[in-house]
Design a protein around this motif. Structure first.
Motif, mmCIF file in Angstrom:
data_model
loop_
_atom_site.group_PDB
_atom_site.id
_atom_site.type_symbol
_atom_site.label_atom_id
_atom_site.label_comp_id
_atom_site.label_asym_id
_atom_site.label_seq_id
_atom_site.Cartn_x
_atom_site.Cartn_y
_atom_site.Cartn_z
ATOM 1 N N MET A 104 46.355 21.530 26.296
ATOM 2 C CA MET A 104 46.718 22.930 26.038
ATOM 3 C C MET A 104 47.688 23.430 27.098
ATOM 4 O O MET A 104 47.678 22.997 28.225
ATOM 5 C CB MET A 104 45.469 23.823 26.047
ATOM 6 N N SER A 105 48.485 24.385 26.711
ATOM 7 C CA SER A 105 49.436 24.912 27.675
ATOM 8 C C SER A 105 48.895 26.180 28.327
ATOM 9 O O SER A 105 49.591 26.829 29.082
ATOM 10 C CB SER A 105 50.762 25.230 27.003
ATOM 11 N N THR A 106 47.669 26.550 27.987
ATOM 12 C CA THR A 106 47.128 27.732 28.650
ATOM 13 C C THR A 106 46.884 27.389 30.101
ATOM 14 O O THR A 106 46.353 26.334 30.429
ATOM 15 C CB THR A 106 45.819 28.166 28.006
ATOM 16 N N ARG A 107 47.277 28.286 30.974
ATOM 17 C CA ARG A 107 47.239 27.999 32.400
ATOM 18 C C ARG A 107 46.166 28.826 33.087
ATOM 19 O O ARG A 107 45.888 29.947 32.706
ATOM 20 C CB ARG A 107 48.605 28.304 33.025
ATOM 21 N N SER B 169 48.396 34.013 37.810
ATOM 22 C CA SER B 169 49.505 34.656 37.092
ATOM 23 C C SER B 169 49.019 35.426 35.869
ATOM 24 O O SER B 169 49.608 36.435 35.504
ATOM 25 C CB SER B 169 50.568 33.622 36.720
ATOM 26 N N GLY B 170 47.921 34.949 35.240
ATOM 27 C CA GLY B 170 47.361 35.685 34.113
ATOM 28 C C GLY B 170 46.993 37.100 34.519
ATOM 29 O O GLY B 170 47.347 38.072 33.842
ATOM 30 N N TYR B 171 46.316 37.217 35.646
ATOM 31 C CA TYR B 171 45.914 38.550 36.125
ATOM 32 C C TYR B 171 47.125 39.409 36.441
ATOM 33 O O TYR B 171 47.153 40.606 36.166
ATOM 34 C CB TYR B 171 45.040 38.424 37.373
ATOM 35 N N GLY C 67 49.699 46.771 32.608
ATOM 36 C CA GLY C 67 49.141 47.378 31.403
ATOM 37 C C GLY C 67 47.676 47.710 31.572
ATOM 38 O O GLY C 67 47.199 48.750 31.103
ATOM 39 N N GLY C 68 46.953 46.828 32.266
ATOM 40 C CA GLY C 68 45.522 47.063 32.486
ATOM 41 C C GLY C 68 45.290 48.312 33.308
ATOM 42 O O GLY C 68 44.381 49.099 33.016
ATOM 43 N N LEU D 153 50.094 39.287 35.116
ATOM 44 C CA LEU D 153 50.726 39.771 33.893
ATOM 45 C C LEU D 153 49.931 40.913 33.278
ATOM 46 O O LEU D 153 50.473 41.837 32.689
ATOM 47 C CB LEU D 153 50.843 38.628 32.883
ATOM 48 N N LEU D 154 48.617 40.810 33.442
ATOM 49 C CA LEU D 154 47.732 41.786 32.822
ATOM 50 C C LEU D 154 47.695 43.095 33.606
ATOM 51 O O LEU D 154 47.395 44.151 33.058
ATOM 52 C CB LEU D 154 46.326 41.171 32.758
#
Lengths: 298, 282
Positions: free
Chosen positions: B1-4, B8-10, B16-17, B12-13
């Motif tokens: 899977m390419s989910t990392r 960086s997820g946080y 908006g969060g 990006l979030l």
């Protein structure tokens, strides 16, 4: 359901002809039911078209009324034909000011919501992290909140923060970014989820760094979704009345102008603006449709 | 899977969060707090937080007819949207052929003229001196003094019209995904067309129907534009009262009513989603 079921029921069977059934007796039965099936098939289509007609009547009325020459301020009937409303859109006091205000807020809210929402969509689809389901819920809830509740809770916040005197352009903007955000995330997510992640892996294998992969591969592929999200945001923002009205202070947007006018007598120019908005949006949709057909090589 | 994994997820979030937390979560908490303020305060003098639960009893006593009316109107409009939306969604998904895209555009096209402008055009369509009322009087569906405008019928018509696309689009999305071979299989197994419809098509369309129901019911329960423009003082919904109470500066009562509306919707939606059996939605 009761009326929908019997009318659309018979049509749900196979329509591909006798080859689909192994037994010839059933094929015969199907032929016997022929006229009934034909009627049922077409009945659903006719019903569907009637519903579409019902949906388009108010739009046609708006277009017709844009040429109305009303006898008095409170006249609702079609009193005479004129093109004067089209040449004098800004005639009614504050109409064009409110339009400009709505355009400004719509553009600024769309920019912010699209940026924030796209980042969130990438995070949700392309990254694994703790608290994903909490994030999902946080994104979903604003869409499930009635506008009057969302608007009133924002107002409660502004009032409690002592900002009651600052209600206006920027509080409207904050509210619009908020309610557009979730729709952007959902729209971009849908596009992103349909993309093959191997395209990005391939870019990385060819020594593109994350930044290059994003700008050269991911972004162009997701762009139609982002564009759709931006258009959706803009129309949501441009059209919103309930949340705006609660947080607007003295500011007047176009929907608020229409609301005020509805109490005093509606100037026919409102219908001109409605017609123009419809025509502009249809043009955008048709150009987009043609564009995607051309890209698809058809 | 390419989910990392990783930070960086946080990141990006985060922006908006923060926006959602600041302007959705905090306001909701503030709304609940405001609903418990002492009602004797005012915007100028400020409010005392006294845990005044009485606001709820007071607002319910004063506005329960409007609250009940909101749910009755929204429920009626939702059922009407189902009855109108199902044949339309079905026709687009299965019968439209190469006209599919055009019909879909026709569904969303009315969106583009402003919500308020469209609702105002219903004032004209349903007006006493207009063709529709004259026609209905002639064929005696309406009495000689019968009206459409300023009645519950007009309000429900407006709600149905305004939220119909929210029913059609998810229904269409569900119907579109149905594999025609499943229906052929049902016919091969001697299901009558009606049985096949009931046990296969309708079952597979359930997620769309549930989503459509929520998307029409929730906004129409909170809407007050239709009841204000197409109704009369006896068709007022809870949204009208919340708006007016805020405009009048009675923040505690308005907030209590707003929280009650939200709570009632949450309970109804929860029960409905449970019974409809598509739990993956929530």
């Amino acid at each position: 359901m009761s009326t929908a079921a019997p009318t659309s029921g018979p049509t749900s069977g196979p329509t591909s002809g006798p080859t689909s059934g192994p037994s010839s007796t059933r094929a015969a039965a199907r032929r016997r039911r022929g006229p009934v099936r034909w009627l049922a098939d077409h009945l659903v289509l006719v019903l569907g078209l009637l519903v579409l007609l019902y949906m388009s009547v108010p739009v046609l009325v708006v277009m017709l009324m844009s040429f109305n020459d009303p006898a008095s301020r409170n006249s609702y009937s079609f009193d005479g034909f004129t093109t004067g409303n089209w040449t004098d859109i800004c005639g009614p006091y504050q109409l064009c000011e409110s339009l400009v205000r709505s355009l400004q807020i719509g553009l600024l809210a769309t920019a912010a919501a699209t940026l924030l929402g796209t980042l969130m969509a990438f995070a949700m689809v392309r990254h694994r992290f703790r608290g994903r389901s909490a994030a999902n819920l946080l994104i979903f809830l604003p869409m499930a909140t009635p506008e009057v509740v969302m608007g009133s809770s924002l107002l409660a916040l502004f009032v409690n923060a002592g900002a009651a005197g600052f209600l206006g352009f920027w509080t409207i903007w904050i509210a619009h970014v908020l309610f557009c955000l979730s729709f952007v995330v959902v729209t971009v997510k849908a596009r992103l989820a349909g993309l093959d992640p191997r395209l990005e892996q391939a870019a990385m294998d060819l020594y593109a760094n994350e930044w290059q992969t994003f700008w050269r591969v991911s972004f162009p592929l997701v762009f139609p979704g982002i564009l759709a999200a931006a258009l959706l945001s803009f129309s949501l923002s441009f059209d919103d009345f309930i949340i705006t009205n609660l947080n607007a202070g003295q500011e007047v947007t176009f929907p608020m102008f229409v609301w005020g006018a509805a109490q005093r007598g509606i100037p026919p120019q409102i219908n001109v603006v409605g017609t123009i908005m419809f025509l502009v949006a249809m043009t955008v949709v048709l150009v987009g449709e043609l564009g995607s057909r051309r890209r698809a090589g058809r | 899977m390419s989910t990392r994994r990783g930070l960086s997820g946080y990141l990006l979030l985060l922006p908006g969060g923060v926006w959602l937390a600041l302007f959705f979560v905090v306001p909701t908490v503030t709304l609940v707090a405001t609903s418990l303020y002492d009602p004797s305060g005012s915007l100028q003098l400020g409010y005392q937080m006294t845990g005044h639960v009485q606001n709820y009893a007071d607002s319910l006593q004063a506005y329960s007819p409007q609250l009940v009316r909101s749910f009755v109107y929204a429920g009626t409009a939702t059922v009407a949207c189902m009855l109108l939306g199902f044949p339309l969604a079905y026709a687009i998904a299965f019968k439209a052929g190469r006209w599919k895209n055009l019909m879909l555009v026709a569904v969303i096209a009315p969106f583009f003229t402003s919500f308020l402008v469209r609702t105002l055009s219903w004032q004209y369509i349903l007006g006493d001196n207009e063709p529709l009322v004259s026609f209905l009087r002639t064929i005696q569906v309406l009495g000689p003094e019968g009206h459409l405008l300023a009645t519950p019928f007009a309000v429900v018509t407006g709600l149905t019209y305004n939220f119909l696309p929210f029913m059609v689009l998810p229904l269409y999305a569900s119907l579109e995904k149905i594999d025609h071979r499943v229906l052929e299989a049902a016919a091969d197994l001697y299901a009558s067309p009606f049985t096949a419809f009931r046990t296969v098509t309708l079952r597979l369309a359930m997620p769309g129907l549930v989503a459509g129901t929520l998307l029409t019911f929730i906004p129409s329960a909170g809407d007050y534009i239709n009841s204000e423009l197409l109704g009369n003082p006896r068709t007022r919904m809870v949204g009208n009262e919340i708006q007016d109470l805020f405009a009048a500066g009675d923040y505690p009562t308005a907030s209590a009513l707003s929280v009650t509306l939200m709570a009632a919707i949450v309970v109804l939606v929860f029960v409905y989603v449970r019974r409809a059996g598509t739990e993956e939605l929530l």
